[in-house]
Design a protein around this motif. Structure first.
Motif, PDB file in Angstrom:
ATOM      1  N   MET A 161       0.849  -1.189   0.000  1.00 20.13           N
ATOM      2  CA  MET A 161       0.000   0.000   0.000  1.00 20.13           C
ATOM      3  C   MET A 161       0.885   1.239   0.000  1.00 20.13           C
ATOM      4  N   THR A 162       0.699   2.083  -0.992  1.00 18.22           N
ATOM      5  CA  THR A 162       1.478   3.316  -1.103  1.00 18.22           C
ATOM      6  C   THR A 162       0.654   4.493  -0.602  1.00 18.22           C
ATOM      7  N   HIS A 163       1.268   5.289   0.260  1.00 16.97           N
ATOM      8  CA  HIS A 163       0.625   6.486   0.771  1.00 16.97           C
ATOM      9  C   HIS A 163       1.440   7.699   0.353  1.00 16.97           C
ATOM     10  N   SER A 164       0.759   8.777   0.048  1.00 15.79           N
ATOM     11  CA  SER A 164       1.439  10.011  -0.328  1.00 15.79           C
ATOM     12  C   SER A 164       1.473  10.965   0.857  1.00 15.79           C
ATOM     13  N   ASP A 173      -2.394  11.526   1.420  1.00 11.06           N
ATOM     14  CA  ASP A 173      -2.910  10.782   2.576  1.00 11.06           C
ATOM     15  C   ASP A 173      -2.502  11.431   3.892  1.00 11.06           C
ATOM     16  N   VAL A 208      -4.284  13.779   8.584  1.00 13.68           N
ATOM     17  CA  VAL A 208      -4.305  12.380   8.158  1.00 13.68           C
ATOM     18  C   VAL A 208      -5.661  12.074   7.531  1.00 13.68           C
ATOM     19  N   ARG A 209      -5.634  11.405   6.388  1.00 15.02           N
ATOM     20  CA  ARG A 209      -6.874  11.103   5.666  1.00 15.02           C
ATOM     21  C   ARG A 209      -7.382   9.708   6.039  1.00 15.02           C
ATOM     22  N   LEU A 246      -6.841   6.040   7.327  1.00 16.20           N
ATOM     23  CA  LEU A 246      -5.740   6.167   8.265  1.00 16.20           C
ATOM     24  C   LEU A 246      -6.237   6.841   9.538  1.00 16.20           C
ATOM     25  N   THR A 262       0.057   1.465  10.172  1.00 10.95           N
ATOM     26  CA  THR A 262       0.096   1.062   8.767  1.00 10.95           C
ATOM     27  C   THR A 262       0.450  -0.414   8.707  1.00 10.95           C
ATOM     28  N   ASP A 295       5.938   9.656  -2.183  1.00 11.64           N
ATOM     29  CA  ASP A 295       5.164   8.434  -1.988  1.00 11.64           C
ATOM     30  C   ASP A 295       5.921   7.492  -1.075  1.00 11.64           C
TER      31      ASP A 295
END
Length: 264
Positions: free
Chosen positions: A1-4, A32, A76-77, A80, A103, A257
């Protein structure tokens, strides 16, 4: 899972109608996690402006007020979540806001901060103190560090600055001061843009957002510094240009990212 993740100094709370542009850019980019600095007046009236911005972004926020300067925050979005929060108001000219976010890779610690703009020695001291306070493997320190990196030749760029502002970036011997980034590196942090950056990385000044203290020098003052275990998961670090980014602040946003799929 990639978070920006995106970090941005929005210049005195986005006053003069700029805050709407800040929100518009962030809603378009949809990071994110967001680290913001210079949140003037965000803490007033029981944090009303903070809540309004968080609601407009659809994010949850942690604000750190400042004893001497301006607040900073982490957003934080969902999905999350923030499971831990810390605020640092002393030992810093501005402040630091730290959150812990679960995470799949493990607990991620995000620190938004804004280091001393005036004194190289104090900037270095702040950097060293934060680096030793936040040492978990999946930790990053993001924000306007007001600092020069040790791997760049700065003399020519600094010569373009008015003397008043040039002094902010010179050590006692008149040489470009890189001690704050050096302190973070000595503590084991990695400059993510150096590891995974695209473009020239310059974050100030913007074309229409002011920034007379930067003249036309072009400087990289905004950073994401990560522990090696986290820096190895970083990619596509870039400075955002165009549209609102050219005038919403005197700093450009910096985004990266992070691959947080596999456990640490």
């Amino acid at each position: 899972m990639t978070h920006s993740l995106l970090t941005w100094n929005i210049k005195t709370g986005g006053g003069g109608g700029r805050l709407d542009a800040v929100v518009a850019l962030l809603n378009r980019e949809r990071p994110d996690i967001v680290a913001l600095q210079e949140l003037r007046d965000f803490q007033r009236h029981d944090g009303r402006r903070m809540r309004e911005v968080a609601d407009a972004l659809g994010m949850v926020a942690h604000l750190a007020p400042s004893a001497f300067g301006q607040p900073v925050a982490v957003f934080v979005r969902p999905p999350l979540t923030i499971t831990g929060r810390a605020t640092v108001r002393w030992r810093l000219h501005h402040a630091a806001a730290a959150v812990e976010v679960p995470t799949p890779a493990g607990p991620l610690t995000v620190v938004s901060t804004h280091l001393n703009p005036f004194r190289p020695y104090r900037r270095q001291r702040e950097a060293r103190w934060l680096a030793h306070r936040h040492r978990a493997p999946l930790t990053l320190i993001a924000g306007d560090l007001n600092a020069l990196d040790p791997d760049t030749a700065h003399t020519e760029r600094l010569s373009r600055l008015p003397e008043l502002y040039r002094r902010r970036h010179l050590d006692r011997d008149g040489r470009p001061d890189t001690s704050a980034i050096g302190a973070l590196r000595a503590a084991g942090f990695v400059d993510v843009w150096r590891a995974a950056g695209e473009g020239d990385g310059l974050t100030v000044p913007t074309t229409k957002g002011g920034g007379h203290e930067f003249s036309n020098a072009g400087m990289r003052l905004d950073y994401v510094m990560a522990r090696p275990e986290l820096a190895a998961r970083a990619s596509h670090a870039r400075v955002i240009h165009g549209d609102e980014a050219e005038w919403a602040s005197d700093h450009y946003p910096l985004t990266v990212d992070l691959d947080l799929t596999t456990p640490y």
